[in-house]
Design a protein around this motif. Sequence first.
Motif, PDB file in Angstrom:
ATOM      1  N   THR A 115       0.853  -1.192   0.000  1.00 48.88           N
ATOM      2  CA  THR A 115       0.000   0.000   0.000  1.00 48.88           C
ATOM      3  C   THR A 115       0.885   1.236   0.000  1.00 48.88           C
ATOM      4  O   THR A 115       1.657   1.456   0.927  1.00 48.88           O
ATOM      5  N   PRO A 117       0.950   5.567  -1.707  1.00 54.20           N
ATOM      6  CA  PRO A 117       0.080   6.614  -2.246  1.00 54.20           C
ATOM      7  C   PRO A 117       0.235   6.790  -3.754  1.00 54.20           C
ATOM      8  O   PRO A 117       1.330   6.625  -4.304  1.00 54.20           O
ATOM      9  N   ASP A 138      -3.991   6.508  -0.711  1.00 51.21           N
ATOM     10  CA  ASP A 138      -3.287   5.256  -0.477  1.00 51.21           C
ATOM     11  C   ASP A 138      -4.055   4.118  -1.137  1.00 51.21           C
ATOM     12  O   ASP A 138      -5.253   3.917  -0.866  1.00 51.21           O
ATOM     13  N   GLN A 216      -3.114  -3.971   6.648  1.00 53.64           N
ATOM     14  CA  GLN A 216      -3.715  -2.781   6.048  1.00 53.64           C
ATOM     15  C   GLN A 216      -5.238  -2.808   6.172  1.00 53.64           C
ATOM     16  O   GLN A 216      -5.869  -3.869   6.135  1.00 53.64           O
TER      17      GLN A 216
END
Length: 250
Positions: A115, A117, A138, A216
């Motif tokens: 993950t 951006p 993200d 995440q």
Amino acid sequence: MQVHFVIHEAFEAPGAYAQWADSRGHGTSFTRLHAGDPLPRDANAHDMLIVMGGPQSPATTLDECPHFNAMAETSLIAAFAAAGKPVVGVCLGAQLIGEALGASFEHSPDKEIGTFPITLTTAGRANPMFAHFGDTLDVGHWHNDMPGLTADATVIAQSEGCPRQIVQYGPLVYGFQCHMEFNREVVALLIAASTQELDAFRSSRFVQQPAELLAQDYAAMNEVLFTFLDKLEAAFEGSAGPRQASAGDA
């Protein structure tokens, strides 16, 4: 709306894309190429095509992977685009869109798994389809390559490791190199199929390891994807010209 998914491998699941279609009451159908399913003959029976990712590249031959026929997939993508129907490609699917429209895929400057951006370009920030993304977002990644750019393509978003994260090829045709469909279940499937890859690239700056991948929270990213897909559906329903009735419209 009838949404058709092309799935290359069992571990490259549609995740949030299928969740969106189900939650909106759309009909869904699937070509699971790894299981030997045939591709649709044309675009007539479906309203939207979503082509998922896979470990193949558009250059993979039938000798290398007997269930992957890049030429057949690009022909199907071109048929949907020519019919004025929405097409979304994810990772390999994004690269196949570029190929279908005349642009060869390329290798990404960096491998990305995890993950990280993405940043909207000036064109992306001006595009109302992406107004809800913000300047940065993200999102999930799992790739080596990136889609090619046609003369009419517009780069909507990029990342530090890849300059082509979202590409618009036409009013209803979009390639997502990033994986906004990820959830923990999808990521767990990918991890199980990629232990050697993850270990080999352990020191790469844009490669996260299983514990971090599974930690995440993908829900916010999924909601952003849902809004984009709602906008894409609305753009299709409002597009000019007669709409051909699909199998589920009786």
